[in-house]
Design a protein around this motif. Structure first.
Motif, PDB file in Angstrom:
ATOM      1  N   ARG A  87      43.784 -52.370   1.110  1.00  0.00           N
ATOM      2  CA  ARG A  87      43.294 -51.697  -0.094  1.00  0.00           C
ATOM      3  C   ARG A  87      44.084 -52.143  -1.310  1.00  0.00           C
ATOM      4  O   ARG A  87      45.289 -52.372  -1.234  1.00  0.00           O
ATOM      5  N   GLY A  88      43.392 -52.244  -2.440  1.00  0.00           N
ATOM      6  CA  GLY A  88      44.042 -52.576  -3.696  1.00  0.00           C
ATOM      7  C   GLY A  88      44.626 -51.335  -4.344  1.00  0.00           C
ATOM      8  O   GLY A  88      44.436 -50.208  -3.866  1.00  0.00           O
ATOM      9  N   GLU A  99      38.519 -51.521  -1.035  1.00  0.00           N
ATOM     10  CA  GLU A  99      38.786 -52.337   0.151  1.00  0.00           C
ATOM     11  C   GLU A  99      38.857 -53.811  -0.233  1.00  0.00           C
ATOM     12  O   GLU A  99      38.083 -54.288  -1.049  1.00  0.00           O
ATOM     13  N   ILE A 100      39.808 -54.517   0.374  1.00  0.00           N
ATOM     14  CA  ILE A 100      39.973 -55.955   0.164  1.00  0.00           C
ATOM     15  C   ILE A 100      39.648 -56.649   1.476  1.00  0.00           C
ATOM     16  O   ILE A 100      40.286 -56.395   2.496  1.00  0.00           O
ATOM     17  N   GLY A 101      38.647 -57.528   1.459  1.00  0.00           N
ATOM     18  CA  GLY A 101      38.259 -58.238   2.679  1.00  0.00           C
ATOM     19  C   GLY A 101      37.571 -57.311   3.666  1.00  0.00           C
ATOM     20  O   GLY A 101      36.958 -56.311   3.300  1.00  0.00           O
ATOM     21  N   LYS A 148      44.541 -62.172  -2.526  1.00  0.00           N
ATOM     22  CA  LYS A 148      44.591 -61.047  -3.447  1.00  0.00           C
ATOM     23  C   LYS A 148      45.734 -60.120  -3.038  1.00  0.00           C
ATOM     24  O   LYS A 148      46.012 -59.928  -1.866  1.00  0.00           O
ATOM     25  N   SER A 185      42.055 -50.845   6.912  1.00  0.00           N
ATOM     26  CA  SER A 185      41.637 -51.892   5.992  1.00  0.00           C
ATOM     27  C   SER A 185      42.692 -52.094   4.912  1.00  0.00           C
ATOM     28  O   SER A 185      43.471 -51.193   4.618  1.00  0.00           O
ATOM     29  N   SER A 222      50.043 -60.280  -0.044  1.00  0.00           N
ATOM     30  CA  SER A 222      48.755 -60.832  -0.452  1.00  0.00           C
ATOM     31  C   SER A 222      47.958 -61.221   0.790  1.00  0.00           C
ATOM     32  O   SER A 222      48.508 -61.781   1.739  1.00  0.00           O
ATOM     33  N   SER A 239      40.690 -62.084   0.515  1.00  0.00           N
ATOM     34  CA  SER A 239      39.753 -61.069   0.041  1.00  0.00           C
ATOM     35  C   SER A 239      38.305 -61.355   0.417  1.00  0.00           C
ATOM     36  O   SER A 239      37.443 -60.498   0.223  1.00  0.00           O
ATOM     37  N   VAL A 250      47.616 -56.902  -2.056  1.00  0.00           N
ATOM     38  CA  VAL A 250      47.274 -55.658  -1.372  1.00  0.00           C
ATOM     39  C   VAL A 250      48.342 -54.618  -1.696  1.00  0.00           C
ATOM     40  O   VAL A 250      49.535 -54.916  -1.647  1.00  0.00           O
TER      41      VAL A 250
END
Length: 115
Positions: free
Chosen positions: A22-23, A28-30, A73, A20, A96, A99, A75
């Protein structure tokens, strides 16, 4: 994605890694990666220092969505869980990505021997 046996004894991997976006904070992003199940998962035995791979596909950026629907967003890394593991490996990823939960820009196949 490449997985290497860093131990001193053989090990096995079966199935799909968890992957996944991650920021920086680890959130988790999206969505997590969708599984590509066109290839059947098999057990791969790795002797020490041997490698296995899992094929990953990334649709960088908006994944075909509009600006409003994407929620682009930044990443910081990919969070990777080898098959049958609860230990996350952080892989730097400075792109990016969408998200929103409706975006499916990340796909992963099963682990297989290096071809």
């Amino acid at each position: 994605m490449v997985f290497r046996n860093t131990g001193t004894a053989p090990c096995t991997l079966t199935g799909f890694p968890g992957v996944s976006f991650r920021g920086r904070d680890g959130a988790e992003i999206g969505n997590s990666a969708d599984r590509v199940e066109t290839t059947r998962a098999t057990t791969v035995t790795l002797i020490p220092n041997a490698r296995a791979v899992a094929d990953a596909q990334v649709l960088n950026g908006q994944s075909g969505l509009s600006d409003a629907d994407c929620g682009l967003k930044s990443v910081s890394f990919l969070g990777v869980f080898p098959p049958d593991s609860r230990e996350q490996i952080d892989v730097p990823w400075k792109v990016s990505e969408c998200s929103v939960r409706g975006a499916h820009g990340l796909k992963i196949g099963p682990v297989h021997p290096v071809r």
